[in-house]
Structure formats: structure tokens, C-alpha cells
Design an enzyme around this catalytic site. Sequence first.
Site, short mmCIF file in Angstrom:
data_model
loop_
_atom_site.label_atom_id
_atom_site.label_comp_id
_atom_site.label_asym_id
_atom_site.label_seq_id
_atom_site.Cartn_x
_atom_site.Cartn_y
_atom_site.Cartn_z
N GLU A 256 0.86 -1.19 0.00
CA GLU A 256 0.00 0.00 0.00
C GLU A 256 0.89 1.23 0.00
O GLU A 256 1.95 1.24 0.63
CB GLU A 256 -0.88 0.02 1.25
CG GLU A 256 -1.64 1.34 1.38
CD GLU A 256 -2.79 1.31 2.38
OE1 GLU A 256 -2.70 0.54 3.34
OE2 GLU A 256 -3.76 2.07 2.18
N CYS A 458 -6.59 1.27 2.81
CA CYS A 458 -7.45 2.46 2.77
C CYS A 458 -7.24 3.25 1.49
O CYS A 458 -8.17 3.89 1.00
CB CYS A 458 -7.19 3.33 3.99
SG CYS A 458 -7.76 2.55 5.50
N ASN A 585 -12.40 -3.13 1.08
CA ASN A 585 -11.29 -3.21 2.03
C ASN A 585 -11.81 -2.95 3.43
O ASN A 585 -12.15 -1.82 3.74
CB ASN A 585 -10.22 -2.17 1.69
CG ASN A 585 -9.17 -2.08 2.78
OD1 ASN A 585 -8.47 -3.05 3.05
ND2 ASN A 585 -9.08 -0.93 3.44
N GLU A 586 -11.90 -3.97 4.21
CA GLU A 586 -12.33 -3.87 5.61
C GLU A 586 -13.40 -2.79 5.82
O GLU A 586 -13.33 -1.98 6.75
CB GLU A 586 -11.15 -3.66 6.56
CG GLU A 586 -10.33 -2.41 6.38
CD GLU A 586 -9.30 -2.21 7.51
OE1 GLU A 586 -9.29 -1.13 8.09
OE2 GLU A 586 -8.52 -3.13 7.79
O1 AHR Z 1 -2.22 -1.39 6.72
C1 AHR Z 1 -2.56 -0.08 7.05
C2 AHR Z 1 -4.06 0.15 7.01
O2 AHR Z 1 -4.68 -0.67 7.94
C3 AHR Z 1 -4.74 -0.20 5.74
O3 AHR Z 1 -4.71 0.83 4.84
C4 AHR Z 1 -6.15 -0.45 6.15
O4 AHR Z 1 -6.78 -1.37 5.33
C5 AHR Z 1 -6.02 -0.90 7.57
O5 AHR Z 1 -6.84 -0.21 8.40
#
Ligand code: AHR
Length: 859
Positions: A256, A458, A585-586
Site C-alpha cells: 500500500e 485504505c 477493504n475492511e
Molecule cells: O495497513 C494499514 C491500514 O490498515 C490499511 O490501509 C487499512 O486497510 C487498515 O486499516
Amino acid sequence: MSLFLIGIYSNCLALPHSINKEPDFVYLFSYSTTKNNNHNGLHFAWSTDKKNWFLIGNEYSFVRCDYGRWGKEKRMLTPFMFLDGSGVWHCLWSVNEYDHAFAHVSSPDLVYWGRQSYPLLDKELTFKDPIVEHDGKIYTIKFKGKENQYFEVKTRDFKVYSEAKQIEASQYRSANVTLSLESGTFTGQVHRVRWSVAEKLIQKTEVANYRAILHDERTQQDVQRFAGLQPVSASFTVHADAVKPISNLLLGVFFEDINYAADGGLYAELIQNRDFEYTPSDREYRDTTWNSKHSWRLQGTNATFSVDTIDPIHSNNSHYATLTTTNGNASLINTGFDGIAVKNGEKFNLSLFVKRLKGSVKSVSVSLVTRNGKEIARGVIPVASASWKNIKTVLTATDSASGAQLAIRPLSAGSLAVDMVSLFPQQTFKGRRNGLRNDLAQTIADIHPKFIRFPGGCVAHGDGIENIYRWKNTVGPLESRKPQRNLWGYHQTAGLGYFEYFQYCEDIGAVPLPVLAAGVPCQNSGTGGAGQQGGVPLDQMDEYIQDIFDLVEYANGSAKSRWGKLRADAGHPQPFNLKYIGIGNEDLISDVFEERFKLIFKAMKEKHPEMVVIGTVGPTFEGTDYTEGWKIADALQVPVVDEHYYQSPGWFIHNQEYYDKYDRSKSKVYLGEYASHLPGRPNNVETALSEALYLTSLERNGDVVTMSSYAPLLAKDGRTQWNPNLIYFDNKEVKPTVGYYVQKMFGQNAGDQYLPVSTVLSNNEDGVKKRIAISIVRDSKSNDLIVKLVNMLPVNVNAQVDLTGLVPPRSAVKKIVLQGDPVDKHAKPQESSITITDKSTLALGPYSVTVIRLASDRK
Ligand code: AHR
């Protein structure tokens, strides 16, 4: 048995209840506090007489608000809880003092609380002190707005609401009570409930407290916890007849763009703000230096430097620099990402777009200059035209420097425009154009990741709808890509885009796993409507879904197809063989999410049944998003779901059976983000060993856990938004962590067959048992057998592994051991060669992980 007898019998069984002294009913007080700026959510207290109140779980939070950003938001003000006619509890609250939104959630039992929703009111309205009236069909929510005006909205189902209407103060009759509890005086509602309801709440907090004690276990308490502990003998018997296949994609990486992982990190570009597209909004206007001139300055006399937008190279890249000199004695300087690291003899590809504006500038000098002003590389480029021209040259360094700068100096008076100023080391990973930093890319590759998940996290679902990561903005010529704000507080050039991600995957033999937003932005969004309530409008979802189809075509379509051609034009006519796509994503699992996820999932299933869609089940290992996410996965039969959890070492130690109990007939799991977190967030032997213990359990459950990736992967020193990470770096050096070495030991020694093991220990205390783990796998390609052993105890473990029939007698094998003091952040694995027999005893040192690879003679 007759009905009559059953009656007597069951009455007898119920006897203890009838004579116990517990009340049938109690009073339950629901309330929140202003403590911690209203972040603590909904609490309960109970009483038999409305006089003596007992806190449940000492202000345990049964519901926490999930509205908006961490820190400032996620608050619960003035909750109003009530029971509806069908036995469902509801709670409404104000989310803050200023937004025109409120929150609703419901529960069957006060223990499990379902999805939260955040209905919107008219723009000028705020919401506090709700009360709810019900006439059997319609709920009327009355609330206070600004300046003590009163309003009401109506709903039948807490999904669709009427417009807010102003009412008289006399129509608002609050049933709230203010009580003095042991922890303070609070306002809330009193309900009459069965004792069993309160008892369940109490039990819930007791279990939570018990778990918290386990999860808080740290190695620093080991001196007391294991005082007097003698070395433990462990005997492991392998059940070679019960081999089970496990995923050959089990260990991968998650990339990321956080902590400057992409621009200034893995992406080898050395010029910061090369396109003059930095904008104050990247940093939400908090940084006055963050604008289109960031990282650039003018040096010299009689010159001006400004930023223009009149005639850009491309509309996606609207800013460019204009430089005017009257004596050819001024340079435009770029300071790189904390300077530019240069090695003597190193070659760099320089590229820029330039055009003459006024005067007769014919050429420009481009050079690398040290902090002391010494020129260590130089080239001259022509300025031949009054329209944009892309000019390239190679700079060769004649000295080394850690903080060099790039200087662009017109060699005569005049005015010119400059944009897309780019400097890459020639030696990128695999020599790719627009490539990756060699050392970092290699360090990642050394894990032998079976897949790469990208571009977030995120970053993938973004801060508000406008910030959702759109793959199409990140492909094609660099000057046409659309840069954007990185929600971690900086800027994304999109230079490291989908093409580069796919190519990197291919270069290291990893399966690509792009993750796209499920049509909703991050639940922690703070822009464009708080939280994820602003999902992509439903009338735009077809277009959104088409983008996903187009991605499949871009990756897999023929070079003649519309999107496949773009890939071919970038130099890759062959498909990238995309098979997996993450959707979401979560996310907060809300109705807004479900509606959009379903649309995408069903469309993908129909159009691309060959693709494996990975769903999402929230940001943690339990709770509402996890439960609701799994419900969706079950209902839609989503093939794989992405689970995330960042937990303490104690959690990982005490949850090694987490997947042992998973239903094998349901969706498979991708553990997409996890890491062991200690206070202060170090990455040390303690965190790494707890991850190693857990990894053995993932291998054991490699039939249900098909993929896993530690998170986050990269962090630039001094530029971190998140700790711990797996690999730290600066401009010159890569600094892998202890956790990295664990990932590497498991990644390089993965298998696709799991050999169950039974364990007998000389000490069966729970704390001891949970700190010793073994996993034996076979890699069917090499036929090598790999034994991994973890000892998270402060004493030796003498491990006898019975490998009868599995190894040729007296085999010489490779042994890798990572061992250190739990607080050690620099431990590295040591390799040796040992001889092993059928029943060798291995001494596993305190706080160690050991990998033994038994090479097969049958390759
Ligand atoms: O890994 C860092 C963050 O943690 C990621 O962007 C998110 O998916 C999670 O909250």
C-alpha cells in the site's frame, strides 16, 4: 414419556431457578458519558430498586459509534435506547455537534448490535437528544436542533425517513433520567428487563475482561509467569499418512502507498513533485508549504519561477513551471525526496518536457549538485521548440552524495516552461523503464511472496468517493495519468500504477491481487460526506462496474481489445493472467455497502465467472462488520473473504486455534492484513515470534486460509504514518525488520502439503503449550520437507521430531534459526548445516524460530 411427565420433569430441572435469589426482572440504565470526548459508546448499569445501581463491566462499551474519522469523530452523544413492539432494541444518537446526520443501530439482545446507519437530515439541521415515540406502525424521532428548536422525522423501518419537520417544544417530552452512579452522574433511559438479559450483559463483560488479560500477556512478564520453568521436552510425531493439501498461495505481500511506500519509496523516481501537481488539498490545507512549488526552489539572481496552467501537456496534469532568466545565471532546483542519493559512476535517465516561451533559450543544463554546491553529474539538453517536447538524456555521477539536488539552468536569457521532470537510476529492478527501486524490490522478492495485493488498504477505497482509487487514472503515458491526494496525507503521482504493479508481480512470479473499492469509500472518511454513507450513487454503479470489467480486459484481454491494447502499447502484449480481484477493504458493513457489493459481485459472476472475487468482512476478527460481512459472504457464496486484524502478541498466542474451528464448507479466507502490535509499536523478536506461532497455525489451516499478508509492508524513515511495518528504508539503505525475516523464513519455505503432527510435552501448562508450535509441510515441486518450530518460552525446548520414513538416514540439512531477546529489533536469522536422523533431537533456544529444510533426493 407423557406430556404430563415431561412437564413435571422439566419443572424439576427448573427447580434451582425457582429457589434461587436472583430477581426475575431488574432495571437497566442505558447511557453514554462525555469521557474521552464522547468516544466510549453505550454503557449499562442495573438495579433491582432504581436506587442502588451497579455498573456493568465498569463502563464497558456495548456499542461504539463508527461514524467518520478516527480521533475527531466516532463519538456517541445523547443516545436514546428503546425496545420496539417486536422485541428489538434500538439505539439512536447524535454523532457530533455539527453534522446533519444521526446514527441508528439495533440489537436482538443488547449483546450483539447490528449494522449502524447514519441517516442524513437537511443540510442546516443538527441532531441531539433524540426521543422516539411509536404508534404501532410509525416511529417518530423527535430531537433538538440548534438553538433549542425541536424537530421530528418519521420512519417505519429505520431505513427510509421522512423530511425533518419543526415541532413545538411542548411536543417534545423527554423520558430521560439523570442518575448518580459510582462513576459519575449521567443521563439516559431506564428499562425493565428480565434478569437473564442483564446477566448476559454481565457475562459478556466478564469474558471480555478474561480475554483482555490473556491478550495483554507480554514477554516482559515471563520472568514471573515462567519462574522456575525448566527446559521443556517436546516430542512430535508426524502423521505422514494424513497429508492434506494446503494453499500454494498462502504467503504473499500487501503493498500500500502508506509511509511513502510508492513515491519516494519503491517507485524509483527521484524527483519529488515532478509534475508540479502537489496541491494544498493533499494535506487538507494544513501545510502551507504543500503546493505546486513543493520541493522546488529558484537559486540565482535576476530570475523568476512561477507555476502556470494555461497550456499544459495534458489536462490531467494541469500545472507546469515557467522559468524566466535575464542572465542565464539561475537554476530551478529540485530537492528530491529528502535529497537524492547518488553513487559515484551511477547512471541516471533524465527526462523532462520543455517548451520555449519567450527569448532565445536554446539549451538548458541539467545537473546533480551536492549540498555544498559541487556538480557531480551534468548534461545539456536542447530547447528546440515553442511547443512541448519531451527531452531525454543520461547523467553519469562523478562522485557520491547522499543529499544531492537536481538543478535545471537555462544557458541564456529567456523564458521557458518545464514539466514532468523525471530522474531514474538506470539500474531499476530488472532494468524496467519507469521502474522500481532495485534494493527494495529485491528485498520484497526475497520473501518469495506468492501474490501481491495492491494498491491498498485504505488507499484503495479512499477518503470519500472522489478519492476512491481508479485504476484507469494510473495507466498510460505518465504525463496523462491522474495524480491524486493520498489519504495518508501526501501525494500520489500514479507513476507506480496498475501496469507497473502487474509487471512487478510478473517479474517476481507473484499472482497479482488488485483490490477495488466496493463502491463505497473508507468508513473513516472525513471528506465528501462523513463515513462511507456517500457510496457511489446507484445510477453510476453500472459505469463503476464497467471499470472493473475493463480492468479484467486490460489485464487479460487480447492486445487488440480496447483495454488490452493499452497494456500492449505499454510494452506487454501478453496477458497478465489476472485471476483474483478484491472487492472492498475492511469496510463498514452497512446497507450502503451491501447494496453495492452485491451489484458488483453478481455482475462479476455473470460476466467473469473465471475470476475469483474476494469479499471483505470488516477491520477486525469479531464484531458487527465481521459478522455482517460473513453473512453476506454466506448468502452470496463469495469464494474468499478478506479478514484483517492488528492485535497484541498475547492475542496471537491465545488464538492459534482461530481457524481450526472454521467451517470448511464456507468461503475461504484471505488474511489480508495482520500484524502483532505492542505499545510503542516496535517490530521486535516478541512481535515476530507471536506472528511465527500464528503462521504455523495458518499453515495447519492452509485448506481454509488460502492467502495471508502482513501489513503494512514498507515505511520510509521519518515519513511514517503507521508502525510497525515489515521493511523500513531511507534513500540509501533497506532495513528489514525481525518480522520481515519471519515472513521470509516462511515464504521461502512454503509448502503445498501439510503433514499433521501430534505433540507430547513434558509440561502441559496452558501458557507453555501455547508458546511452542510446529508445522511440517512438503513442497510438492521440490519434494522437500520443511519443519518449522517456534519456541516463545524463556527456556530451551528439546524437540524430538520423529521423521521415520520421511528422510534418508543421516541427511545433511539446512537449518535457519532466528533468535533473540524479546525486545531485540535487530535479530537476524542464522543459517547452518546440520545432520539429521529419523529421530533427531533439536535444541530450540529460548525465544526462537527454527526452520529445517530437508532436501529431497527426488526432485
Ligand atoms: O495497513 C494499514 C491500514 O490498515 C490499511 O490501509 C487499512 O486497510 C487498515 O486499516
